[in-house]
Design an enzyme around this catalytic site. Structure first.
Site, PDB file in Angstrom:
ATOM      1  N   ASN A  91       0.807  -1.224   0.000  1.00  0.00           N
ATOM      2  CA  ASN A  91       0.000   0.000   0.000  1.00  0.00           C
ATOM      3  C   ASN A  91       0.844   1.279   0.000  1.00  0.00           C
ATOM      4  OD1 ASN A  91      -2.430   1.774   0.830  1.00  0.00           O
ATOM      5  ND2 ASN A  91      -0.996   2.020   2.548  1.00  0.00           N
ATOM      6  N   SER A 142      -4.165   3.048  -8.340  1.00  0.00           N
ATOM      7  CA  SER A 142      -4.966   4.273  -8.378  1.00  0.00           C
ATOM      8  C   SER A 142      -5.708   4.306  -9.707  1.00  0.00           C
ATOM      9  CB  SER A 142      -4.052   5.502  -8.298  1.00  0.00           C
ATOM     10  OG  SER A 142      -4.769   6.671  -8.663  1.00  0.00           O
ATOM     11  N   TYR A 155       3.151   9.837 -11.653  1.00  0.00           N
ATOM     12  CA  TYR A 155       2.406   8.939 -10.747  1.00  0.00           C
ATOM     13  C   TYR A 155       1.542   7.940 -11.528  1.00  0.00           C
ATOM     14  CZ  TYR A 155      -1.029   7.789  -7.063  1.00  0.00           C
ATOM     15  OH  TYR A 155      -1.858   7.146  -6.181  1.00  0.00           O
ATOM     16  N   LYS A 159       1.716   3.811 -11.427  1.00  0.00           N
ATOM     17  CA  LYS A 159       0.585   2.954 -11.049  1.00  0.00           C
ATOM     18  C   LYS A 159       0.176   2.048 -12.214  1.00  0.00           C
ATOM     19  CE  LYS A 159      -0.025   4.275  -6.729  1.00  0.00           C
ATOM     20  NZ  LYS A 159       0.301   3.367  -5.622  1.00  0.00           N
TER      21      LYS A 159
HETATM   22  N1  NAP Z   1      -5.553   9.247  -1.189  1.00  0.00           N
HETATM   23  C1  NAP Z   1      -5.894   9.120  -2.462  1.00  0.00           C
HETATM   24  O1  NAP Z   1      -6.622   9.951  -3.027  1.00  0.00           O
HETATM   25  C2  NAP Z   1      -5.397   7.924  -3.260  1.00  0.00           C
HETATM   26  C3  NAP Z   1      -6.018   7.683  -4.488  1.00  0.00           C
HETATM   27  C4  NAP Z   1      -5.587   6.607  -5.242  1.00  0.00           C
HETATM   28  C5  NAP Z   1      -4.583   5.789  -4.775  1.00  0.00           C
HETATM   29  N2  NAP Z   1      -3.995   6.042  -3.575  1.00  0.00           N
HETATM   30  C6  NAP Z   1      -2.918   5.125  -3.155  1.00  0.00           C
HETATM   31  O2  NAP Z   1      -3.230   4.566  -1.906  1.00  0.00           O
HETATM   32  C7  NAP Z   1      -2.040   4.277  -1.185  1.00  0.00           C
HETATM   33  C8  NAP Z   1      -2.141   4.856   0.212  1.00  0.00           C
HETATM   34  O3  NAP Z   1      -2.352   6.250   0.089  1.00  0.00           O
HETATM   35  P1  NAP Z   1      -2.962   7.139   1.262  1.00  0.00           P
HETATM   36  O4  NAP Z   1      -4.028   7.965   0.668  1.00  0.00           O
HETATM   37  O5  NAP Z   1      -3.252   6.346   2.465  1.00  0.00           O
HETATM   38  O6  NAP Z   1      -1.689   8.096   1.493  1.00  0.00           O
HETATM   39  P2  NAP Z   1      -0.975   8.628   2.828  1.00  0.00           P
HETATM   40  O7  NAP Z   1      -1.976   8.980   3.847  1.00  0.00           O
HETATM   41  O8  NAP Z   1      -0.030   9.661   2.323  1.00  0.00           O
HETATM   42  O9  NAP Z   1      -0.153   7.360   3.318  1.00  0.00           O
HETATM   43  C9  NAP Z   1       0.913   6.856   2.569  1.00  0.00           C
HETATM   44  C10 NAP Z   1       1.606   5.772   3.392  1.00  0.00           C
HETATM   45  O10 NAP Z   1       2.720   5.278   2.629  1.00  0.00           O
HETATM   46  C11 NAP Z   1       3.881   5.323   3.458  1.00  0.00           C
HETATM   47  N3  NAP Z   1       5.083   5.516   2.662  1.00  0.00           N
HETATM   48  C12 NAP Z   1       5.288   6.429   1.680  1.00  0.00           C
HETATM   49  N4  NAP Z   1       6.535   6.305   1.206  1.00  0.00           N
HETATM   50  C13 NAP Z   1       7.119   5.295   1.901  1.00  0.00           C
HETATM   51  C14 NAP Z   1       8.401   4.706   1.865  1.00  0.00           C
HETATM   52  N5  NAP Z   1       9.344   5.126   1.018  1.00  0.00           N
HETATM   53  N6  NAP Z   1       8.683   3.693   2.722  1.00  0.00           N
HETATM   54  C15 NAP Z   1       7.731   3.257   3.599  1.00  0.00           C
HETATM   55  N7  NAP Z   1       6.497   3.779   3.672  1.00  0.00           N
HETATM   56  C16 NAP Z   1       6.204   4.796   2.839  1.00  0.00           C
HETATM   57  C17 NAP Z   1       3.640   6.485   4.396  1.00  0.00           C
HETATM   58  O11 NAP Z   1       4.469   6.309   5.525  1.00  0.00           O
HETATM   59  P3  NAP Z   1       5.142   7.535   6.331  1.00  0.00           P
HETATM   60  O12 NAP Z   1       4.154   8.649   6.357  1.00  0.00           O
HETATM   61  O13 NAP Z   1       5.379   6.931   7.689  1.00  0.00           O
HETATM   62  O14 NAP Z   1       6.370   7.867   5.599  1.00  0.00           O
HETATM   63  C18 NAP Z   1       2.155   6.312   4.709  1.00  0.00           C
HETATM   64  O15 NAP Z   1       1.983   5.335   5.708  1.00  0.00           O
HETATM   65  C19 NAP Z   1      -0.887   4.835  -2.014  1.00  0.00           C
HETATM   66  O16 NAP Z   1      -0.265   3.796  -2.731  1.00  0.00           O
HETATM   67  C20 NAP Z   1      -1.577   5.804  -2.965  1.00  0.00           C
HETATM   68  O17 NAP Z   1      -0.878   5.927  -4.180  1.00  0.00           O
HETATM   69  C21 NAP Z   1      -4.379   7.086  -2.792  1.00  0.00           C
END
Ligand code: NAP
Length: 270
Positions: A91, A142, A155, A159
């Protein structure tokens, strides 16, 4: 959807979708390993996860999955601690807001090292354990992988690569009893979007308001909406589902175009 006796690893569990997923797996009886870089947030997620044995807590691993050392540390620690792995949820991910004219290679490397290379590496390291357990993998992609929106470079490319990684590994691992699937969220309330709007509260709120008008079902996703689909795909209820992409987006991918496109174009950094 009972995960009693199963070991589940959730990356990016220190925030957003990963944290909600960890809590839901815990409620279904899973033993958990959680990964993130922010230790305080990771420990907060771990504390919010009920574990099967009294006094048991999830294994919280602080690691940067964009690095080889980080992936190796996670794989080694999980197998040393639990001796098995049943479910891997890839994730952890980072976004970007740029286009070809504004971009730089630092942004490209940051996004690809986390969203593609890290997933590839961690999955490779843990594949033998998943085969031994006849487990499964859920990759979090995504709708940007398929919806063509200016401003989602690189991005969306990363994905799209992840989606094909799901298909290739699903076919390779199916004869070994391992399933691989993708969940593709649409716009989801989390720090991910806040970061893209520069943590400006007003801009974030107005961005979300406009975003809602672009979703056919009238609301953006919560982290819990996405987590429920992840947990379903990881469960035995999905025993014959492999190689698929499930969109959790209120229909956004069907109708994206002008609305979402202008939202992302607005975000391109100058
Ligand atoms: N939110 C959206 O609108 C959305 C839409 C489509 C897809 N997504 C996908 O859903 C997933 C989760 O997103 P989210 O919305 O929950 O985002 P988020 O709140 O920013 O959380 C991202 C998570 O990934 C971790 N992370 C990022 N880089 C990392 C690294 N290099 N090593 C280890 N951990 C890392 C962060 O850890 P730390 O903060 O501890 O660094 C955090 O726990 C992602 O893959 C994102 O692309 C999100």
């Amino acid at each position: 959807m009972d995960f009693s006796g199963k070991v589940v690893l959730v990356t990016g569990a220190s925030a957003g979708i990963g944290a909600a997923t960890a809590r839901l797996f815990a409620a279904r009886g899973a033993r958990l390993a959680l990964v993130g870089r922010n230790e305080r947030n990771l420990r907060a997620t771990a504390a919010a996860c009920a574990q099967p044995a009294p006094g048991d807590t999830p294994l919280a691993l602080v690691a940067d999955l964009a690095t080889d050392d980080g992936c190796q540390l996670v794989a080694t620690q999980v197998l040393q601690h639990f001796g098995r792995l049943d479910v891997l949820v890839n994730n952890a991910g980072v976004g970007a807001r740029t286009n070809l004219e504004k971009t730089d290679m630092e942004t490209f490397d940051r996004v690809f090292n986390t969203d593609v290379r890290g997933v590839y590496n961690l999955t490779r390291l843990l594949a033998p354990a998943l085969i031994a357990a006849k487990g499964n993998i859920v990759n979090i992609s995504s709708i940007s992988a398929t919806v063509v929106v200016v401003g989602t470079l690189p991005y969306g490319m990363a994905k799209a690569a992840l989606d094909h990684f799901t298909r290739l590994t699903a076919l390779e691992l199916a004869p070994k009893g391992v399933r691989v699937n993708t969940v593709s969220p649409g716009i989801t309330v989390s720090d991910f979007v806040k970061r893209l709007t520069g943590y400006d509260d007003e801009e974030y709120k107005s961005w979300l308001k406009v975003a809602e008008t672009t979703v056919p079902m009238g609301r953006v996703c919560s982290a819990e909406d996405v987590a429920k689909t992840i947990v379903f795909l990881a469960s035995d209820d999905a025993a014959l589902i492999t190689g698929t992409t499930v969109q959790v987006d209120g229909g956004s991918a069907l109708s994206s175009g002008a609305g979402t496109s202008s939202l992302f174009t607005q975000q391109i950094k100058n």
